[in-house]
Design a protein around this motif. Structure first.
Motif, PDB file in Angstrom:
ATOM      1  N   VAL A   1       0.846  -1.176   0.000  1.00 44.88           N
ATOM      2  CA  VAL A   1       0.000   0.000   0.000  1.00 44.88           C
ATOM      3  C   VAL A   1       0.891   1.237   0.000  1.00 44.88           C
ATOM      4  N   GLN A   2       0.476   2.255  -0.746  1.00 42.13           N
ATOM      5  CA  GLN A   2       1.199   3.531  -0.762  1.00 42.13           C
ATOM      6  C   GLN A   2       0.395   4.529   0.076  1.00 42.13           C
ATOM      7  N   LEU A   3       1.110   5.290   0.906  1.00 41.61           N
ATOM      8  CA  LEU A   3       0.470   6.245   1.804  1.00 41.61           C
ATOM      9  C   LEU A   3       0.955   7.647   1.496  1.00 41.61           C
ATOM     10  N   GLN A   4       0.029   8.579   1.465  1.00 35.39           N
ATOM     11  CA  GLN A   4       0.357   9.973   1.175  1.00 35.39           C
ATOM     12  C   GLN A   4      -0.202  10.831   2.296  1.00 35.39           C
ATOM     13  N   ALA A   5       0.695  11.390   3.099  1.00 41.71           N
ATOM     14  CA  ALA A   5       0.279  12.276   4.187  1.00 41.71           C
ATOM     15  C   ALA A   5       0.224  13.712   3.690  1.00 41.71           C
ATOM     16  N   SER A   6      -0.740  14.448   4.198  1.00 47.86           N
ATOM     17  CA  SER A   6      -0.883  15.846   3.802  1.00 47.86           C
ATOM     18  C   SER A   6      -1.574  16.624   4.923  1.00 47.86           C
ATOM     19  N   GLY A   7      -1.612  17.947   4.761  1.00 47.58           N
ATOM     20  CA  GLY A   7      -2.322  18.791   5.709  1.00 47.58           C
ATOM     21  C   GLY A   7      -1.452  19.520   6.702  1.00 47.58           C
TER      22      GLY A   7
ATOM     23  N   ARG B   1      -4.170  -0.696  -2.320  1.00 49.99           N
ATOM     24  CA  ARG B   1      -5.067  -1.683  -1.739  1.00 49.99           C
ATOM     25  C   ARG B   1      -5.909  -1.000  -0.663  1.00 49.99           C
ATOM     26  N   THR B   2      -6.947  -1.646  -0.248  1.00 48.99           N
ATOM     27  CA  THR B   2      -7.772  -1.089   0.809  1.00 48.99           C
ATOM     28  C   THR B   2      -7.071  -1.204   2.158  1.00 48.99           C
ATOM     29  N   ILE B   3      -7.291  -0.221   3.003  1.00 46.22           N
ATOM     30  CA  ILE B   3      -6.731  -0.256   4.363  1.00 46.22           C
ATOM     31  C   ILE B   3      -7.793  -0.642   5.376  1.00 46.22           C
TER      32      ILE B   3
ATOM     33  N   LEU C   1       5.976   0.359  18.012  1.00 46.26           N
ATOM     34  CA  LEU C   1       7.322   0.319  17.453  1.00 46.26           C
ATOM     35  C   LEU C   1       7.281   0.497  15.941  1.00 46.26           C
ATOM     36  N   LEU C   2       8.272   1.201  15.419  1.00 41.32           N
ATOM     37  CA  LEU C   2       8.346   1.436  13.972  1.00 41.32           C
ATOM     38  C   LEU C   2       8.367   0.117  13.200  1.00 41.32           C
ATOM     39  N   SER C   3       9.076  -0.865  13.746  1.00 44.79           N
ATOM     40  CA  SER C   3       9.248  -2.131  13.034  1.00 44.79           C
ATOM     41  C   SER C   3       7.943  -2.923  12.913  1.00 44.79           C
ATOM     42  N   GLN C   4       6.930  -2.521  13.656  1.00 46.82           N
ATOM     43  CA  GLN C   4       5.656  -3.229  13.623  1.00 46.82           C
ATOM     44  C   GLN C   4       4.722  -2.710  12.533  1.00 46.82           C
ATOM     45  N   TYR C   5       5.200  -1.753  11.756  1.00 49.79           N
ATOM     46  CA  TYR C   5       4.411  -1.203  10.656  1.00 49.79           C
ATOM     47  C   TYR C   5       5.194  -1.388   9.361  1.00 49.79           C
ATOM     48  N   ASP C   6       4.513  -1.823   8.309  1.00 45.77           N
ATOM     49  CA  ASP C   6       5.245  -2.196   7.111  1.00 45.77           C
ATOM     50  C   ASP C   6       5.104  -1.220   5.955  1.00 45.77           C
ATOM     51  N   SER C   7       4.223  -0.236   6.069  1.00 50.78           N
ATOM     52  CA  SER C   7       4.095   0.765   5.016  1.00 50.78           C
ATOM     53  C   SER C   7       4.083   2.146   5.646  1.00 50.78           C
ATOM     54  N   TRP C   8       4.806   3.067   5.022  1.00 49.33           N
ATOM     55  CA  TRP C   8       4.956   4.410   5.582  1.00 49.33           C
ATOM     56  C   TRP C   8       4.699   5.459   4.520  1.00 49.33           C
ATOM     57  N   GLY C   9       4.101   6.562   4.948  1.00 43.48           N
ATOM     58  CA  GLY C   9       3.973   7.734   4.102  1.00 43.48           C
ATOM     59  C   GLY C   9       5.240   8.571   4.173  1.00 43.48           C
TER      60      GLY C   9
END
Length: 122
Positions: free
Chosen positions: A1-7, A26-28, A105-113
């Motif tokens: 999944v691709q994530l785009q942060a904004s605001g 993909r759906t989140i 923890l950062l390592s517990q997440y696999d996709s980042w914006g």
């Protein structure tokens, strides 16, 4: 999944700001979505996470001021920042993972914006 942060942007202390994290690929809907932040010279820290059922966990320092929400139909999560303080100044990152909202923890997440800068002026 691709994530785009904004605001992100410049906000006065006591004001408000809403960050968005739009997902694609993909759906989140079944993902645990989180926000982390990294202040200058510091490590990336957990801010909050929202699970697939809407259960939420926040770091103590933002409780009562920040609100996480999600709109699965838009494949987007939000971080509403009310009454921000200068110490909330940081680059804010959204992340997607699986499992408990108590995973911090950062390592517990696999996709980042890519991160969005929030600057709170006093």
């Amino acid at each position: 999944v691709q994530l785009q942060a904004s605001g992100g942007g410049l906000v006065q202390a006591g004001g408000s700001l809403r960050l968005s994290c739009a997902a694609s690929g993909r759906t989140i809907e079944s993902s645990t979505m989180s926000w982390f932040r990294q202040a200058p010279g510091k490590g990336r820290e957990f801010v909050g996470a929202i699970g697939p059922t809407g259960y939420i966990n926040y770091v103590e320092s933002v409780k009562g001021r920040f609100t996480l929400s999600r709109q699965n139909v838009k494949n987007t999560v939000y971080l509403q920042m009310n009454f921000p303080k200068p110490e909330d100044t940081a680059v804010y990152y959204c992340a997607a993972g699986r499992g408990s909202v108590y995973r911090t923890l950062l390592s517990q997440y696999d996709s980042w914006g890519q991160g969005t800068q929030v600057t709170v002026s006093s």
